[in-house]
Motif scaffolding. Structure first.
Motif, PDB file in Angstrom:
ATOM      1  N   ALA A   1      -5.484 -13.662   3.370  1.00 20.24           N
ATOM      2  CA  ALA A   1      -5.816 -13.452   4.755  1.00 20.24           C
ATOM      3  C   ALA A   1      -5.351 -14.134   5.739  1.00 20.24           C
ATOM      4  O   ALA A   1      -5.094 -13.224   6.876  1.00 20.24           O
ATOM      5  CB  ALA A   1      -7.509 -13.703   4.560  1.00 20.24           C
ATOM      6  N   ALA A   2      -4.829 -15.348   5.846  1.00 18.53           N
ATOM      7  CA  ALA A   2      -4.249 -16.069   6.829  1.00 18.53           C
ATOM      8  C   ALA A   2      -2.781 -15.409   7.309  1.00 18.53           C
ATOM      9  O   ALA A   2      -2.462 -15.167   8.280  1.00 18.53           O
ATOM     10  CB  ALA A   2      -4.261 -17.300   6.586  1.00 18.53           C
ATOM     11  N   LEU A   3      -2.149 -15.110   6.003  1.00 17.95           N
ATOM     12  CA  LEU A   3      -0.785 -14.447   6.284  1.00 17.95           C
ATOM     13  C   LEU A   3      -0.972 -13.008   6.912  1.00 17.95           C
ATOM     14  O   LEU A   3      -0.268 -12.769   7.899  1.00 17.95           O
ATOM     15  CB  LEU A   3      -0.021 -14.497   5.073  1.00 17.95           C
ATOM     16  N   HIS A   4      -1.991 -12.251   6.493  1.00 19.57           N
ATOM     17  CA  HIS A   4      -2.264 -11.017   6.904  1.00 19.57           C
ATOM     18  C   HIS A   4      -2.451 -10.992   8.512  1.00 19.57           C
ATOM     19  O   HIS A   4      -2.147 -10.378   9.286  1.00 19.57           O
ATOM     20  CB  HIS A   4      -3.296 -10.330   6.196  1.00 19.57           C
ATOM     21  N   TYR A   5      -3.364 -11.976   8.659  1.00 20.64           N
ATOM     22  CA  TYR A   5      -3.624 -12.295  10.136  1.00 20.64           C
ATOM     23  C   TYR A   5      -2.581 -12.609  11.067  1.00 20.64           C
ATOM     24  O   TYR A   5      -2.401 -11.930  12.163  1.00 20.64           O
ATOM     25  CB  TYR A   5      -4.797 -13.305  10.232  1.00 20.64           C
ATOM     26  N   LEU A   6      -1.795 -13.479  10.691  1.00 23.55           N
ATOM     27  CA  LEU A   6      -0.632 -14.066  11.248  1.00 23.55           C
ATOM     28  C   LEU A   6       0.439 -12.834  11.578  1.00 23.55           C
ATOM     29  O   LEU A   6       1.130 -12.575  12.450  1.00 23.55           O
ATOM     30  CB  LEU A   6       0.140 -15.182  10.715  1.00 23.55           C
ATOM     31  N   VAL A   7       0.518 -12.169  10.588  1.00 22.20           N
ATOM     32  CA  VAL A   7       1.505 -10.781  10.657  1.00 22.20           C
ATOM     33  C   VAL A   7       1.030  -9.696  11.693  1.00 22.20           C
ATOM     34  O   VAL A   7       1.863  -9.379  12.572  1.00 22.20           O
ATOM     35  CB  VAL A   7       1.848 -10.218   9.309  1.00 22.20           C
ATOM     36  N   ARG A   8      -0.227  -9.530  11.394  1.00 25.67           N
ATOM     37  CA  ARG A   8      -0.823  -8.641  12.246  1.00 25.67           C
ATOM     38  C   ARG A   8      -0.635  -8.976  13.782  1.00 25.67           C
ATOM     39  O   ARG A   8      -0.747  -8.137  14.450  1.00 25.67           O
ATOM     40  CB  ARG A   8      -2.411  -8.288  11.770  1.00 25.67           C
ATOM     41  N   THR A   9      -0.756 -10.342  14.037  1.00 28.23           N
ATOM     42  CA  THR A   9      -0.989 -10.528  15.369  1.00 28.23           C
ATOM     43  C   THR A   9       0.233 -11.030  16.142  1.00 28.23           C
ATOM     44  O   THR A   9       0.543 -11.518  17.022  1.00 28.23           O
ATOM     45  CB  THR A   9      -1.814 -11.716  15.697  1.00 28.23           C
ATOM     46  N   GLY A  10       1.307 -10.693  15.219  1.00 30.93           N
ATOM     47  CA  GLY A  10       2.686 -11.091  15.730  1.00 30.93           C
ATOM     48  C   GLY A  10       3.060 -12.433  15.774  1.00 30.93           C
ATOM     49  O   GLY A  10       4.023 -12.914  16.248  1.00 30.93           O
ATOM     50  N   ARG A  11       2.561 -13.315  14.979  1.00 22.59           N
ATOM     51  CA  ARG A  11       2.476 -14.590  14.991  1.00 22.59           C
ATOM     52  C   ARG A  11       3.581 -15.245  13.770  1.00 22.59           C
ATOM     53  O   ARG A  11       3.827 -16.335  13.794  1.00 22.59           O
ATOM     54  CB  ARG A  11       1.551 -15.893  15.085  1.00 22.59           C
ATOM     55  N   TYR A  12       3.599 -14.253  13.038  1.00 27.07           N
ATOM     56  CA  TYR A  12       4.638 -14.514  11.823  1.00 27.07           C
ATOM     57  C   TYR A  12       5.401 -13.127  11.567  1.00 27.07           C
ATOM     58  O   TYR A  12       4.922 -12.126  11.468  1.00 27.07           O
ATOM     59  CB  TYR A  12       3.873 -14.690  10.314  1.00 27.07           C
ATOM     60  N   VAL A  13       6.773 -13.367  11.444  1.00 24.07           N
ATOM     61  CA  VAL A  13       7.710 -12.221  11.304  1.00 24.07           C
ATOM     62  C   VAL A  13       8.144 -12.129  10.107  1.00 24.07           C
ATOM     63  O   VAL A  13       8.559 -13.161   9.500  1.00 24.07           O
ATOM     64  CB  VAL A  13       8.897 -12.187  12.265  1.00 24.07           C
ATOM     65  N   LEU A  14       7.962 -11.145   9.150  1.00 26.28           N
ATOM     66  CA  LEU A  14       8.856 -11.061   7.626  1.00 26.28           C
ATOM     67  C   LEU A  14      10.042 -10.935   7.829  1.00 26.28           C
ATOM     68  O   LEU A  14      10.611 -10.286   8.654  1.00 26.28           O
ATOM     69  CB  LEU A  14       7.938  -9.816   7.183  1.00 26.28           C
ATOM     70  N   ASP A  15      10.626 -11.375   6.828  1.00 24.65           N
ATOM     71  CA  ASP A  15      12.229 -11.568   6.754  1.00 24.65           C
ATOM     72  C   ASP A  15      12.391 -10.132   6.359  1.00 24.65           C
ATOM     73  O   ASP A  15      12.417  -9.612   5.256  1.00 24.65           O
ATOM     74  CB  ASP A  15      12.644 -12.670   5.762  1.00 24.65           C
ATOM     75  N   SER A  16      13.378  -9.442   7.267  1.00 22.74           N
ATOM     76  CA  SER A  16      13.920  -8.113   6.794  1.00 22.74           C
ATOM     77  C   SER A  16      15.151  -8.152   5.869  1.00 22.74           C
ATOM     78  O   SER A  16      15.344  -6.965   5.401  1.00 22.74           O
ATOM     79  CB  SER A  16      14.141  -6.971   8.366  1.00 22.74           C
ATOM     80  N   ARG A  17      15.722  -9.336   5.622  1.00 17.82           N
ATOM     81  CA  ARG A  17      16.789  -9.289   4.774  1.00 17.82           C
ATOM     82  C   ARG A  17      16.460  -9.061   3.241  1.00 17.82           C
ATOM     83  O   ARG A  17      17.118  -9.108   2.303  1.00 17.82           O
ATOM     84  CB  ARG A  17      17.553 -10.532   4.958  1.00 17.82           C
ATOM     85  N   ARG A  18      15.108  -9.511   2.966  1.00 17.04           N
ATOM     86  CA  ARG A  18      14.608  -9.734   1.510  1.00 17.04           C
ATOM     87  C   ARG A  18      14.377  -8.197   0.913  1.00 17.04           C
ATOM     88  O   ARG A  18      13.994  -7.473   1.748  1.00 17.04           O
ATOM     89  CB  ARG A  18      13.321 -10.616   1.505  1.00 17.04           C
ATOM     90  N   ARG A  19      14.350  -8.088  -0.259  1.00 13.77           N
ATOM     91  CA  ARG A  19      13.979  -6.913  -0.907  1.00 13.77           C
ATOM     92  C   ARG A  19      13.016  -7.056  -2.065  1.00 13.77           C
ATOM     93  O   ARG A  19      12.661  -8.023  -2.618  1.00 13.77           O
ATOM     94  CB  ARG A  19      15.207  -6.309  -1.626  1.00 13.77           C
ATOM     95  N   HIS A  20      12.396  -6.002  -2.370  1.00 18.62           N
ATOM     96  CA  HIS A  20      11.240  -5.986  -3.351  1.00 18.62           C
ATOM     97  C   HIS A  20      11.957  -5.452  -4.584  1.00 18.62           C
ATOM     98  O   HIS A  20      12.643  -4.371  -4.426  1.00 18.62           O
ATOM     99  CB  HIS A  20       9.957  -5.123  -2.947  1.00 18.62           C
ATOM    100  N   LEU A  21      12.088  -6.177  -5.652  1.00 18.07           N
ATOM    101  CA  LEU A  21      12.565  -5.641  -6.829  1.00 18.07           C
ATOM    102  C   LEU A  21      11.430  -5.582  -7.735  1.00 18.07           C
ATOM    103  O   LEU A  21      10.791  -6.467  -8.290  1.00 18.07           O
ATOM    104  CB  LEU A  21      13.602  -6.722  -7.399  1.00 18.07           C
TER     105      LEU A  21
END
Length: 127
Positions: A50-70
């Motif tokens: 929940a905390a991570l979702h909130y921080l991403v949604r509010t722009g306070r945490y930016v996900l690393d675009s270099r990572r991949r889902h395998l």
């Protein structure tokens, strides 16, 4: 004196209860949860999610675009295995598995989330 909503602390959060997601978060409480749950090693944690979702949604945490889902699907397992890793490791492992294990289904995409477990021994697959 009036307090802005982002300065107001959310009601007390049970930081030790990983099974209970907080209803109301502020930037301060979300950061506190992330710091308290920094030990997280892949087990489900509703508070951290929940905390991570909130921080991403509010722009306070930016996900690393270099990572991949395998995602690796085995014919004898009902659920696939999902990992995160860098692009080079994902592609190298997928190439090796494609040559050696034709019964596996390997998918690489950008739908990575920080809560996905890291690929074990990922450095073996990075060039």
């Amino acid at each position: 004196m009036s307090v802005l909503p982002e300065q107001r602390e959310a009601w007390p959060i049970s930081l030790g209860r990983c099974d209970i997601a907080p209803d109301h978060l502020t930037p301060a409480s979300a950061h506190r949860i992330m710091q308290t749950h920094a030990h997280w090693m892949g087990s489900p944690c509703a508070q951290r999610r929940a905390a991570l979702h909130y921080l991403v949604r509010t722009g306070r945490y930016v996900l690393d675009s270099r990572r991949r889902h395998l995602r690796v699907s085995f014919p004898h397992l009902e659920a696939p295995l999902d990992f995160q890793c860098d692009c080079a490791a994902a592609e190298e492992l997928a190439t090796i598995l494609d040559r050696t294990r034709t019964d596996l289904d390997v998918v690489i995409d950008r739908n990575v989330h920080p809560d996905m477990p890291p690929l074990p021994c990922a450095t073996l697959w990075s060039a």
